[in-house]
Design a protein around this motif. Sequence first.
Motif, PDB file in Angstrom:
ATOM      1  N   UNK A 235     -68.825   9.133 -19.797  1.00  0.00           N
ATOM      2  CA  UNK A 235     -67.613   9.460 -20.527  1.00  0.00           C
ATOM      3  C   UNK A 235     -66.803  10.577 -19.875  1.00  0.00           C
ATOM      4  N   UNK A 236     -67.278  11.112 -18.765  1.00  0.00           N
ATOM      5  CA  UNK A 236     -66.514  12.138 -18.063  1.00  0.00           C
ATOM      6  C   UNK A 236     -65.248  11.573 -17.431  1.00  0.00           C
TER       7      UNK A 236
ATOM      8  N   UNK B 176     -62.086   3.022 -27.790  1.00  0.00           N
ATOM      9  CA  UNK B 176     -61.432   1.899 -28.461  1.00  0.00           C
ATOM     10  C   UNK B 176     -62.442   0.831 -28.867  1.00  0.00           C
ATOM     11  N   UNK B 177     -63.418   0.566 -27.999  1.00  0.00           N
ATOM     12  CA  UNK B 177     -64.437  -0.427 -28.321  1.00  0.00           C
ATOM     13  C   UNK B 177     -65.298   0.017 -29.503  1.00  0.00           C
ATOM     14  N   UNK B 178     -65.652   1.294 -29.523  1.00  0.00           N
ATOM     15  CA  UNK B 178     -66.515   1.785 -30.594  1.00  0.00           C
ATOM     16  C   UNK B 178     -65.808   1.795 -31.947  1.00  0.00           C
ATOM     17  N   UNK B 179     -64.499   1.894 -31.939  1.00  0.00           N
ATOM     18  CA  UNK B 179     -63.730   1.894 -33.181  1.00  0.00           C
ATOM     19  C   UNK B 179     -63.301   0.498 -33.612  1.00  0.00           C
TER      20      UNK B 179
ATOM     21  N   UNK C 123     -67.214  -8.975 -25.946  1.00  0.00           N
ATOM     22  CA  UNK C 123     -67.697  -7.898 -25.097  1.00  0.00           C
ATOM     23  C   UNK C 123     -68.966  -7.208 -25.550  1.00  0.00           C
ATOM     24  N   UNK C 124     -69.839  -7.898 -26.275  1.00  0.00           N
ATOM     25  CA  UNK C 124     -71.106  -7.271 -26.673  1.00  0.00           C
ATOM     26  C   UNK C 124     -71.978  -7.054 -25.441  1.00  0.00           C
TER      27      UNK C 124
ATOM     28  N   UNK D 152     -61.536   6.424 -22.848  1.00  0.00           N
ATOM     29  CA  UNK D 152     -60.573   5.733 -23.714  1.00  0.00           C
ATOM     30  C   UNK D 152     -61.016   4.299 -23.983  1.00  0.00           C
ATOM     31  N   UNK D 153     -61.538   3.649 -22.944  1.00  0.00           N
ATOM     32  CA  UNK D 153     -62.005   2.267 -23.093  1.00  0.00           C
ATOM     33  C   UNK D 153     -63.160   2.193 -24.081  1.00  0.00           C
TER      34      UNK D 153
END
Length: 215
Positions: free
Chosen positions: A146-147, A157-160, A25-26, A153-154
Amino acid sequence: RPLTIDERNLSEAHFVIPQTRVLAGLDEHVSAAWLHALDVLRAQGVKITELPLPELAELDSINARGGITAWEAWQWHQHYAQSQPEAYDLQVLTRINRGSLLNEEDAAELYQLRADWKQRVEQAVAPFDGILMPTVPLIAPTLTELEDPARYMQVNLLMLRNTSVINMLDGCSISLPCHQPGAAPVGLMLSSTHGNDAALLSWAAAIETTLKRSS
């Protein structure tokens, strides 16, 4: 004691890129910067091996109920999370509260699963000088995007996702800028296993210098 950081010779480096989880998913900006950085490193004589490392796929099931993070967060925050929930960001509070559903037996199992997983991953990457991956799969989203709570949440999770692999490994990492001037920031993450901080930073210094020359 202070770490000694001396640039290494990149022509002697042998890094590994996991093929499970961390490259999915990059976005196009991250993908372009990532591939360019790899080309730059290969041009310096860096040996890069692609490794399936299927153990990384196990993290979703290990952390399905919140994992060690939720358990430990609940131990620290349960008093205030219950008495002053309004003081917490709702998204953060939701993640902390997942720990309330875990007990001592659950925690013991989680720590054992992690220890087994950590040992297997460490063994798999032991022959290499470091692990390469994009720091995060997306460039920074807009605040407007992000609002939407579901999108938040999506994205969260991707950033972490990639950094959490090294957290679970109790390893060390450094994120090096690899984007071109004027482009959105993108990080190339170099990681290693526990206790290898000095060697990691020495390789990172050489990579940073090389990437700066190519920009």
